[in-house]
Write a protein that holds these residues in place. Structure first.
Motif, PDB file in Angstrom:
ATOM      1  N   SER A 220      -3.361   7.780  14.152  1.00  0.00           N
ATOM      2  CA  SER A 220      -3.761   8.660  15.253  1.00  0.00           C
ATOM      3  C   SER A 220      -3.992  10.081  14.736  1.00  0.00           C
ATOM      4  O   SER A 220      -4.811  10.809  15.290  1.00  0.00           O
ATOM      5  CB  SER A 220      -2.780   8.620  16.426  1.00  0.00           C
ATOM      6  OG  SER A 220      -1.502   8.963  16.018  1.00  0.00           O
ATOM      7  N   THR A 221      -3.312  10.440  13.651  1.00  0.00           N
ATOM      8  CA  THR A 221      -3.567  11.755  13.055  1.00  0.00           C
ATOM      9  C   THR A 221      -4.951  11.795  12.402  1.00  0.00           C
ATOM     10  O   THR A 221      -5.707  12.767  12.553  1.00  0.00           O
ATOM     11  CB  THR A 221      -2.467  12.101  12.030  1.00  0.00           C
ATOM     12  OG1 THR A 221      -1.201  11.995  12.675  1.00  0.00           O
ATOM     13  CG2 THR A 221      -2.631  13.504  11.489  1.00  0.00           C
ATOM     14  N   VAL A 222      -5.319  10.723  11.717  1.00  0.00           N
ATOM     15  CA  VAL A 222      -6.670  10.662  11.133  1.00  0.00           C
ATOM     16  C   VAL A 222      -7.715  10.720  12.246  1.00  0.00           C
ATOM     17  O   VAL A 222      -8.697  11.475  12.170  1.00  0.00           O
ATOM     18  CB  VAL A 222      -6.868   9.378  10.280  1.00  0.00           C
ATOM     19  CG1 VAL A 222      -8.323   9.215   9.874  1.00  0.00           C
ATOM     20  CG2 VAL A 222      -5.967   9.411   9.052  1.00  0.00           C
ATOM     21  N   ALA A 268      -5.864  10.015   3.158  1.00  0.00           N
ATOM     22  CA  ALA A 268      -4.443   9.966   2.775  1.00  0.00           C
ATOM     23  C   ALA A 268      -3.766  11.319   3.023  1.00  0.00           C
ATOM     24  O   ALA A 268      -2.594  11.379   3.409  1.00  0.00           O
ATOM     25  CB  ALA A 268      -4.318   9.553   1.317  1.00  0.00           C
ATOM     26  N   VAL A 269      -4.494  12.388   2.814  1.00  0.00           N
ATOM     27  CA  VAL A 269      -3.960  13.742   3.041  1.00  0.00           C
ATOM     28  C   VAL A 269      -3.965  14.046   4.545  1.00  0.00           C
ATOM     29  O   VAL A 269      -2.978  14.506   5.121  1.00  0.00           O
ATOM     30  CB  VAL A 269      -4.816  14.797   2.294  1.00  0.00           C
ATOM     31  CG1 VAL A 269      -4.349  16.210   2.611  1.00  0.00           C
ATOM     32  CG2 VAL A 269      -4.796  14.531   0.792  1.00  0.00           C
ATOM     33  N   ALA A 295     -16.827   5.775   4.602  1.00  0.00           N
ATOM     34  CA  ALA A 295     -16.557   5.172   3.291  1.00  0.00           C
ATOM     35  C   ALA A 295     -15.133   5.488   2.840  1.00  0.00           C
ATOM     36  O   ALA A 295     -14.408   4.611   2.356  1.00  0.00           O
ATOM     37  CB  ALA A 295     -17.576   5.670   2.271  1.00  0.00           C
ATOM     38  N   LYS A 296     -14.712   6.737   3.019  1.00  0.00           N
ATOM     39  CA  LYS A 296     -13.358   7.126   2.609  1.00  0.00           C
ATOM     40  C   LYS A 296     -12.303   6.412   3.440  1.00  0.00           C
ATOM     41  O   LYS A 296     -11.266   5.991   2.933  1.00  0.00           O
ATOM     42  CB  LYS A 296     -13.185   8.638   2.738  1.00  0.00           C
ATOM     43  CG  LYS A 296     -13.993   9.408   1.705  1.00  0.00           C
ATOM     44  CD  LYS A 296     -13.453  10.819   1.517  1.00  0.00           C
ATOM     45  CE  LYS A 296     -14.025  11.442   0.265  1.00  0.00           C
ATOM     46  NZ  LYS A 296     -14.783  12.665   0.542  1.00  0.00           N
ATOM     47  N   TYR A 300      -9.314   3.889   2.255  1.00  0.00           N
ATOM     48  CA  TYR A 300      -7.931   4.144   2.676  1.00  0.00           C
ATOM     49  C   TYR A 300      -7.346   2.903   3.348  1.00  0.00           C
ATOM     50  O   TYR A 300      -6.202   2.522   3.088  1.00  0.00           O
ATOM     51  CB  TYR A 300      -7.936   5.340   3.619  1.00  0.00           C
ATOM     52  CG  TYR A 300      -6.591   5.671   4.238  1.00  0.00           C
ATOM     53  CD1 TYR A 300      -5.542   6.141   3.466  1.00  0.00           C
ATOM     54  CD2 TYR A 300      -6.391   5.515   5.611  1.00  0.00           C
ATOM     55  CE1 TYR A 300      -4.318   6.470   4.039  1.00  0.00           C
ATOM     56  CE2 TYR A 300      -5.173   5.844   6.195  1.00  0.00           C
ATOM     57  CZ  TYR A 300      -4.143   6.315   5.405  1.00  0.00           C
ATOM     58  OH  TYR A 300      -2.938   6.619   5.969  1.00  0.00           O
ATOM     59  N   ALA A 301      -8.157   2.256   4.182  1.00  0.00           N
ATOM     60  CA  ALA A 301      -7.694   1.052   4.898  1.00  0.00           C
ATOM     61  C   ALA A 301      -7.237  -0.014   3.912  1.00  0.00           C
ATOM     62  O   ALA A 301      -6.220  -0.676   4.110  1.00  0.00           O
ATOM     63  CB  ALA A 301      -8.805   0.499   5.784  1.00  0.00           C
ATOM     64  N   SER A 302      -7.983  -0.150   2.827  1.00  0.00           N
ATOM     65  CA  SER A 302      -7.630  -1.209   1.879  1.00  0.00           C
ATOM     66  C   SER A 302      -6.343  -0.868   1.129  1.00  0.00           C
ATOM     67  O   SER A 302      -5.716  -1.737   0.535  1.00  0.00           O
ATOM     68  CB  SER A 302      -8.789  -1.480   0.919  1.00  0.00           C
ATOM     69  OG  SER A 302      -9.033  -0.330   0.158  1.00  0.00           O
ATOM     70  N   SER A 303      -5.936   0.399   1.182  1.00  0.00           N
ATOM     71  CA  SER A 303      -4.684   0.776   0.512  1.00  0.00           C
ATOM     72  C   SER A 303      -3.463   0.622   1.421  1.00  0.00           C
ATOM     73  O   SER A 303      -2.328   0.737   0.990  1.00  0.00           O
ATOM     74  CB  SER A 303      -4.769   2.226   0.023  1.00  0.00           C
ATOM     75  OG  SER A 303      -4.609   3.110   1.125  1.00  0.00           O
TER      76      SER A 303
END
Ligand code: TIH
Ligand code: FE2
Length: 325
Positions: A220-222, A268-269, A295-296, A300-303
């Motif tokens: 939710s922050t993203v 991530a940040v 794309a970013k 991130y989702a895959s991590s």
């Protein structure tokens, strides 16, 4: 997904956090949280205005009755509400060329040409949905205020956007401390008309299904920093992509000026950045483009580790959970 993918066993399904598997189950995702209530919060511009509070409650109660499959009813807005809409609509027009991204400008132009959005009348959600359906398949669904992050994000997985139906207080037309119909229509609708922004929103929603509370907070922050308050760069200038900026004259100017801090969008940040929700943001994230942000986000989702992944079937509007290998 391949026929070799393994569906989750019943046992695993039961140990999971519940989430909607079909669009109709969004009927169970309309839990509201109370924040900035005009009844109790003096920071709300409608605080102490009995008539405003009653009107807001009437529209919220009506929205709460909405169930999957219902036709969205027409709302009879008052002349005062139409006037508030018009004031915001016209004032924001002054900043369109200089402060909003190309995607916003293009889609707003089409919405205006097709007379879905006009200065004189508040559009009806049902008519806006006809437009969105043909652009990206997104649909607005009436809700009765601020939802829990989990419920709100789950709706996005189905390309459903939970939409408030009341308007901001007429005394404070150019900034609202909470989402209102003007924010939804002038901020979100032109952006949800864009295939990449629509996909990015749905991706955030899909990532949220069955996620831990900690992941929900991050997602939710993203969402907050990109879909609500995101910026991008066009021809070396900062432009708004976020709906919270696109519907608020003062903050739109502030965000694109040198006053706040600007950082490159990096999920991530961004996910762990603290945010302001009762004043202008002191910090904004800047993406190269919506494409770049998408794309970013996918990287991130895959991590994000999850014991299962989800697949959305657009034909049945349902979700299948697949065991991660
Ligand atoms: N501040 C926005 C506006 O005035 O339009 C409304 C909000 C968007 C997100 C949170 S509050
Ligand atoms: Fe919003």
């Amino acid at each position: 997904f391949s026929i070799f993918a393994k569906k989750l066993s019943d046992e695993k399904n039961q140990s999971q956090i519940w989430f909607p598997r079909h669009i109709s189950e969004l009927d169970q995702c309309s839990k509201c949280i109370t924040k900035y209530e005009p009844t109790t919060d003096p920071r709300h511009p409608g605080h102490g205005d009995v008539a405003y509070i009653a009107r807001r409650k009437f529209l919220n109660d009506q929205a709460l009755e909405f169930k999957f499959g219902d036709e969205i009813g027409y709302v009879d807005y008052t002349e005062e509400e139409h006037a508030t809409w018009k004031a915001v609509y016209e004032k924001l027009g002054d900043l369109h060329l200089s402060h909003t991204c190309a995607v916003y400008r293009q889609n707003l132009k089409i919405l205006q040409e097709e007379k879905v959005l006009t200065a004189d009348r508040i559009p009806q959600i049902r008519d806006v949905n006809k437009f969105l359906q043909k652009k990206t398949g997104f649909e607005l669904r009436p809700c009765s205020g601020l939802l829990s992050a989990r419920d709100f994000l789950a709706s996005l997985a189905f390309r459903v956007f939970q939409t408030t139906t009341y308007l901001r207080h007429h005394k404070s037309p150019h900034h609202s401390p909470e989402p209102d119909l003007i924010h939804e229509l002038l901020g979100h609708v032109p952006m949800f008309s864009d295939p990449l922004l629509a996909q990015m929103s749905q991706d955030i929603g899909l990532m949220s299904l069955g996620a831990s509370d900690e992941h929900i907070e991050k997602l939710s922050t993203v969402y907050w920093f990109i879909v609500e308050f995101g910026l991008c760069k066009e021809d070396g200038k900062l432009k708004a992509i976020g709906a919270g900026l696109l519907s608020a004259y003062g903050e739109l100017m502030h965000a694109c000026s040198d006053a706040p801090e600007h950082k490159d969008f990096d999920p991530a940040v961004t996910a762990v950045q603290k945010y302001e929700d009762d004043d202008y943001q002191p910090l904004y994230f800047v993406a190269d483009s919506i494409h770049d942000a998408l794309a970013k986000l996918r990287k991130y989702a895959s991590s994000m580790d999850r014991p299962f992944s989800v697949v959305y079937d657009p034909f049945t509007k349902s979700i299948e959970a697949i065991e991660s290998s």
